[in-house]
Design an enzyme around this catalytic site. Structure first.
Site, mmCIF file in Angstrom:
data_model
loop_
_atom_site.group_PDB
_atom_site.id
_atom_site.type_symbol
_atom_site.label_atom_id
_atom_site.label_comp_id
_atom_site.label_asym_id
_atom_site.label_seq_id
_atom_site.Cartn_x
_atom_site.Cartn_y
_atom_site.Cartn_z
ATOM 1 N NE ARG A 41 4.769 1.024 -4.255
ATOM 2 C CZ ARG A 41 4.617 -0.147 -3.645
ATOM 3 N NH1 ARG A 41 4.394 -1.250 -4.378
ATOM 4 N NH2 ARG A 41 4.689 -0.251 -2.333
ATOM 5 C CB SER A 110 3.683 9.908 -0.111
ATOM 6 O OG SER A 110 3.691 9.034 -1.217
ATOM 7 C CE LYS A 140 3.421 1.960 0.665
ATOM 8 N NZ LYS A 140 3.855 3.380 0.743
#
Length: 222
Positions: A41, A110, A140
């Site tokens: 990622r 997710s 996040k």
């Protein structure tokens, strides 16, 4: 073909690292310490850098027998013949990704704080479902908050369950006890003073637990 190790343990997710050589060195440390899966990622990278980094991570993961899963982009995973992809709600359809990647690929979804999303992902061909954030996360900070009940209530899906979001070795055990098969972590490992020790600490959260059935996925031999 080499079977994957059982999907229980640490699901390491790479940080936003633009220096590819440094990224490879950091990942090498984490894989050597026993990370179970690796997700590539990098939200700070452009398309070319993501392709470059994922291509170089793949043989590193092969050497350690660890699946490489590409975040967000199943097309890149398919082009590189990576072991799978992880999709958020805006990253395309699970069914389309499954059709393109094949039955053997690891395909994650997710599901945030929503059991209905997990059921839909399972029906569409997901290999595992991910819930979170369970705790405040520096990656996040505004993520939806998940509860332990999601891990318990999703057990009938028969898929590995991934917990993510602000997880540390100190707060992880209740997640594992509730049914989390994999703890997905970025900063808790890669920002640790001793990343290898951090990996081992997360893995200790699974000590003295009964075995669960793994999913069946093949890692191609180099």
């Amino acid at each position: 073909m080499n079977p994957t190790r059982p999907p229980r343990g640490l699901y390491a997710i790479t940080p936003d690292e633009t220096d590819t050589e440094r990224l490879l060195a950091r990942v090498e440390t984490v894989l050597s310490a026993g990370a179970t899966w690796l997700q590539y990622r990098n939200k700070a990278a452009d398309t070319a850098l993501r392709e470059h980094q994922a291509r170089h991570l793949l043989p590193l993961c092969r050497r350690h027998g660890v699946p490489l899963i590409v975040n967000d982009d199943w097309r890149l995973a398919a082009a590189l013949r990576a072991d799978g992809a992880h999709l958020g709600e805006d990253d395309g359809e699970i069914a389309a990704a499954r059709a393109a990647l094949g039955d053997a690929a690891i395909l994650g979804a997710s599901c945030y704080d929503d059991l209905k999303l997990a059921r839909l992902a399972a029906d569409a061909g997901a290999s595992y479902v991910a819930f979170g954030a369970f705790f405040p996360s520096p990656t996040k900070p505004n993520a939806r908050q998940a509860t332990l009940d999601l891990l318990r209530d999703s057990a009938p899906l028969g898929l590995p369950r991934v917990a993510i979001g602000g997880i540390t070795p100190d707060n992880a055990r209740p997640l594992v006890d509730a049914g989390a098969d994999l703890l997905a972590v970025i900063s808790g490992v890669f920002d640790a003073v001793d990343p290898a020790a951090a990996v081992r600490a997360y893995l200790h959260c699974f000590d003295a637990l009964p075995a669960r059935s793994p999913i069946t996925t093949d890692i191609p031999t180099p």
